[in-house]
Design a protein around this motif. Structure first.
Motif, PDB file in Angstrom:
ATOM      1  N   ILE A  52       0.860  -1.188   0.000  1.00  0.00           N
ATOM      2  CA  ILE A  52       0.000   0.000   0.000  1.00  0.00           C
ATOM      3  C   ILE A  52       0.897   1.239   0.000  1.00  0.00           C
ATOM      4  CG2 ILE A  52      -0.260   0.123   2.524  1.00  0.00           C
ATOM      5  CD1 ILE A  52      -3.238   0.958   1.903  1.00  0.00           C
ATOM      6  N   SER A  53       0.591   2.171  -0.884  1.00  0.00           N
ATOM      7  CA  SER A  53       1.381   3.402  -0.964  1.00  0.00           C
ATOM      8  C   SER A  53       0.448   4.570  -1.234  1.00  0.00           C
ATOM      9  CB  SER A  53       2.456   3.289  -2.045  1.00  0.00           C
ATOM     10  OG  SER A  53       1.894   2.877  -3.263  1.00  0.00           O
ATOM     11  N   VAL A  54       0.987   5.764  -1.062  1.00  0.00           N
ATOM     12  CA  VAL A  54       0.233   6.994  -1.327  1.00  0.00           C
ATOM     13  C   VAL A  54       0.966   7.744  -2.421  1.00  0.00           C
ATOM     14  CG1 VAL A  54      -0.617   9.165  -0.368  1.00  0.00           C
ATOM     15  CG2 VAL A  54      -0.632   7.098   1.039  1.00  0.00           C
ATOM     16  N   VAL A  55       0.244   8.077  -3.495  1.00  0.00           N
ATOM     17  CA  VAL A  55       0.853   8.789  -4.618  1.00  0.00           C
ATOM     18  C   VAL A  55       0.153  10.123  -4.809  1.00  0.00           C
ATOM     19  CG1 VAL A  55       1.645   6.719  -5.818  1.00  0.00           C
ATOM     20  CG2 VAL A  55      -0.632   7.586  -6.287  1.00  0.00           C
ATOM     21  N   ARG A  56       0.947  11.094  -5.212  1.00  0.00           N
ATOM     22  CA  ARG A  56       0.378  12.410  -5.541  1.00  0.00           C
ATOM     23  C   ARG A  56       0.037  12.443  -7.011  1.00  0.00           C
ATOM     24  NH1 ARG A  56       3.733  16.917  -2.203  1.00  0.00           N
ATOM     25  NH2 ARG A  56       3.192  16.095  -0.167  1.00  0.00           N
ATOM     26  N   GLU A  57      -0.836  13.338  -7.360  1.00  0.00           N
ATOM     27  CA  GLU A  57      -1.188  13.515  -8.765  1.00  0.00           C
ATOM     28  C   GLU A  57      -0.003  14.165  -9.470  1.00  0.00           C
ATOM     29  OE1 GLU A  57      -5.173  14.906 -11.078  1.00  0.00           O
ATOM     30  OE2 GLU A  57      -4.725  15.747  -9.137  1.00  0.00           O
ATOM     31  N   THR A  58       0.526  13.476 -10.466  1.00  0.00           N
ATOM     32  CA  THR A  58       1.733  13.997 -11.109  1.00  0.00           C
ATOM     33  C   THR A  58       1.488  14.485 -12.525  1.00  0.00           C
ATOM     34  OG1 THR A  58       2.287  11.756 -11.821  1.00  0.00           O
ATOM     35  CG2 THR A  58       3.272  12.518  -9.761  1.00  0.00           C
ATOM     36  N   GLU A  59       0.264  14.285 -13.046  1.00  0.00           N
ATOM     37  CA  GLU A  59       0.012  14.726 -14.417  1.00  0.00           C
ATOM     38  C   GLU A  59       0.139  16.243 -14.503  1.00  0.00           C
ATOM     39  OE1 GLU A  59      -3.925  13.645 -15.605  1.00  0.00           O
ATOM     40  OE2 GLU A  59      -3.836  11.799 -14.460  1.00  0.00           O
ATOM     41  N   ALA A  60       0.763  16.713 -15.556  1.00  0.00           N
ATOM     42  CA  ALA A  60       0.848  18.158 -15.771  1.00  0.00           C
ATOM     43  C   ALA A  60      -0.516  18.666 -16.211  1.00  0.00           C
ATOM     44  CB  ALA A  60       1.888  18.468 -16.839  1.00  0.00           C
ATOM     45  N   GLN A  61      -0.863  19.850 -15.766  1.00  0.00           N
ATOM     46  CA  GLN A  61      -2.142  20.442 -16.152  1.00  0.00           C
ATOM     47  C   GLN A  61      -2.106  20.831 -17.625  1.00  0.00           C
ATOM     48  OE1 GLN A  61      -5.242  21.183 -14.676  1.00  0.00           O
ATOM     49  NE2 GLN A  61      -5.692  21.884 -16.717  1.00  0.00           N
ATOM     50  N   LEU A  62      -3.071  20.345 -18.371  1.00  0.00           N
ATOM     51  CA  LEU A  62      -3.185  20.701 -19.779  1.00  0.00           C
ATOM     52  C   LEU A  62      -3.798  22.099 -19.871  1.00  0.00           C
ATOM     53  CD1 LEU A  62      -2.948  19.652 -22.713  1.00  0.00           C
ATOM     54  CD2 LEU A  62      -5.313  18.922 -22.496  1.00  0.00           C
ATOM     55  N   LEU A  63      -3.200  22.949 -20.690  1.00  0.00           N
ATOM     56  CA  LEU A  63      -3.695  24.315 -20.857  1.00  0.00           C
ATOM     57  C   LEU A  63      -4.094  24.543 -22.307  1.00  0.00           C
ATOM     58  CD1 LEU A  63      -0.945  26.231 -18.878  1.00  0.00           C
ATOM     59  CD2 LEU A  63      -3.259  25.738 -18.116  1.00  0.00           C
ATOM     60  N   PRO A  64      -5.148  25.327 -22.535  1.00  0.00           N
ATOM     61  CA  PRO A  64      -5.472  25.688 -23.916  1.00  0.00           C
ATOM     62  C   PRO A  64      -4.312  26.481 -24.519  1.00  0.00           C
ATOM     63  CG  PRO A  64      -7.296  26.208 -22.442  1.00  0.00           C
ATOM     64  CD  PRO A  64      -6.119  25.847 -21.580  1.00  0.00           C
ATOM     65  N   ASP A  65      -3.932  26.156 -25.749  1.00  0.00           N
ATOM     66  CA  ASP A  65      -2.821  26.804 -26.423  1.00  0.00           C
ATOM     67  C   ASP A  65      -3.328  27.425 -27.720  1.00  0.00           C
ATOM     68  OD1 ASP A  65      -0.263  27.651 -26.777  1.00  0.00           O
ATOM     69  OD2 ASP A  65       0.550  25.704 -27.364  1.00  0.00           O
ATOM     70  N   VAL A  66      -2.632  28.427 -28.239  1.00  0.00           N
ATOM     71  CA  VAL A  66      -3.037  29.071 -29.488  1.00  0.00           C
ATOM     72  C   VAL A  66      -3.099  28.020 -30.594  1.00  0.00           C
ATOM     73  CG1 VAL A  66      -2.391  30.757 -31.253  1.00  0.00           C
ATOM     74  CG2 VAL A  66      -2.144  31.322 -28.842  1.00  0.00           C
ATOM     75  N   GLY A  67      -4.214  28.006 -31.316  1.00  0.00           N
ATOM     76  CA  GLY A  67      -4.403  27.044 -32.400  1.00  0.00           C
ATOM     77  C   GLY A  67      -5.115  25.772 -31.978  1.00  0.00           C
ATOM     78  N   ALA A  68      -5.274  25.562 -30.671  1.00  0.00           N
ATOM     79  CA  ALA A  68      -5.937  24.348 -30.180  1.00  0.00           C
ATOM     80  C   ALA A  68      -7.443  24.428 -30.415  1.00  0.00           C
ATOM     81  CB  ALA A  68      -5.658  24.164 -28.696  1.00  0.00           C
ATOM     82  N   ILE A  69      -8.031  23.285 -30.760  1.00  0.00           N
ATOM     83  CA  ILE A  69      -9.486  23.190 -30.880  1.00  0.00           C
ATOM     84  C   ILE A  69     -10.019  22.845 -29.496  1.00  0.00           C
ATOM     85  CG2 ILE A  69     -11.417  21.973 -31.971  1.00  0.00           C
ATOM     86  CD1 ILE A  69      -9.792  23.660 -33.934  1.00  0.00           C
ATOM     87  N   VAL A  70     -10.961  23.653 -29.009  1.00  0.00           N
ATOM     88  CA  VAL A  70     -11.519  23.454 -27.669  1.00  0.00           C
ATOM     89  C   VAL A  70     -13.029  23.271 -27.751  1.00  0.00           C
ATOM     90  CG1 VAL A  70      -9.690  24.745 -26.506  1.00  0.00           C
ATOM     91  CG2 VAL A  70     -11.734  25.953 -27.254  1.00  0.00           C
ATOM     92  N   THR A  71     -13.557  22.521 -26.777  1.00  0.00           N
ATOM     93  CA  THR A  71     -15.000  22.368 -26.638  1.00  0.00           C
ATOM     94  C   THR A  71     -15.404  23.218 -25.453  1.00  0.00           C
ATOM     95  OG1 THR A  71     -14.818  20.100 -27.424  1.00  0.00           O
ATOM     96  CG2 THR A  71     -16.878  20.713 -26.346  1.00  0.00           C
ATOM     97  N   CYS A  72     -16.413  24.054 -25.628  1.00  0.00           N
ATOM     98  CA  CYS A  72     -16.805  24.945 -24.550  1.00  0.00           C
ATOM     99  C   CYS A  72     -18.322  25.057 -24.463  1.00  0.00           C
ATOM    100  CB  CYS A  72     -16.160  26.311 -24.700  1.00  0.00           C
ATOM    101  SG  CYS A  72     -16.044  26.929 -26.365  1.00  0.00           S
ATOM    102  N   LYS A  73     -18.769  25.571 -23.317  1.00  0.00           N
ATOM    103  CA  LYS A  73     -20.197  25.762 -23.070  1.00  0.00           C
ATOM    104  C   LYS A  73     -20.461  27.250 -22.921  1.00  0.00           C
ATOM    105  CE  LYS A  73     -23.941  24.184 -20.153  1.00  0.00           C
ATOM    106  NZ  LYS A  73     -24.337  23.228 -19.113  1.00  0.00           N
ATOM    107  N   VAL A  74     -21.444  27.746 -23.666  1.00  0.00           N
ATOM    108  CA  VAL A  74     -21.791  29.170 -23.623  1.00  0.00           C
ATOM    109  C   VAL A  74     -22.476  29.471 -22.293  1.00  0.00           C
ATOM    110  CG1 VAL A  74     -23.113  31.021 -24.725  1.00  0.00           C
ATOM    111  CG2 VAL A  74     -22.041  29.243 -26.132  1.00  0.00           C
ATOM    112  N   THR A  75     -21.969  30.480 -21.577  1.00  0.00           N
ATOM    113  CA  THR A  75     -22.557  30.855 -20.289  1.00  0.00           C
ATOM    114  C   THR A  75     -23.409  32.112 -20.387  1.00  0.00           C
ATOM    115  OG1 THR A  75     -20.537  32.040 -19.708  1.00  0.00           O
ATOM    116  CG2 THR A  75     -20.736  29.760 -18.938  1.00  0.00           C
TER     117      THR A  75
END
Length: 194
Positions: A52-75
């Protein structure tokens, strides 16, 4: 797969009779405790008892970048722009909430001066857009739907039914047959999922 259990430092995880302590843990009085805040992980590594072990979340946060296609919700919408929350970059969901703005002049490529925001989007619509400018803490990401493949992909009518696109600028409610204006995306096969 069951969701991973979160733990905090000092939390008792199990008895030494049930598991062998691994990384992110410590022993005290016959019990294994977490020494980190993170996720509890049990692995059988060939021993009789699981580790049994304890691990931290190590994934890098993905950020929107110029040119990226994003899915969004109109608020919200107003005559000059539509405000959105960015939900996905490509097909990857975002952990944090990012805000975006689709300006009136970035809705479509032609006849930009004739665009009316309320005839393009409504609050609650799911939109495919492209990032044209990065935001910062105070401002939003600037987005565009000025390509045939970008625009509204999911919209609901006033009756609460998902509408069907009938042209590049209209969607129709299958229940009431009422038509509503939208900047409709010509969805590409790679974005369609059964």
């Amino acid at each position: 797969m069951s969701p991973m259990k979160l733990c905090v430092p000092g939390e008792r995880l199990c008895s030494t009779e049930d598991c062998i302590p691994g990384t992110g843990t410590y022993l005290r009085h016959g019990y294994i405790f977490a020494s980190l805040a993170g996720y509890v992980l049990r692995k059988n590594e060939g021993e009789e008892l699981p580790v049994i072990s304890v691990v931290r979340e190590t994934e890098a946060q993905l950020l929107p970048d110029v040119g990226a296609i994003v899915t969004c919700k109109v608020t919200s919408i107003n005559p000059r722009f539509a405000k959105v929350h960015i939900l996905y970059v490509g097909s990857t969901p975002l952990k944090d909430r990012f805000r975006g703005t689709i300006r009136k002049e970035d809705v479509r490529a032609t006849e930009k001066d004739k665009v009316e925001t309320y005839k393009s989007f409504r609050p609650g619509d799911i939109v495919l857009a492209k990032v044209i400018s990065l935001g910062d803490v105070q401002s939003n990401y600037l987005l565009t739907t000025a390509e045939n493949e970008l625009g509204v992909v999911v919209a609901h009518s006033e009756a609460g039914v998902q509408m069907v696109p009938i042209s590049w600028c209209e969607m129709q409610c299958p229940r009431t047959h009422a038509k509503e204006f939208r900047k409709v995306a010509r969805v590409q096969p790679e974005y369609l999922q059964a």
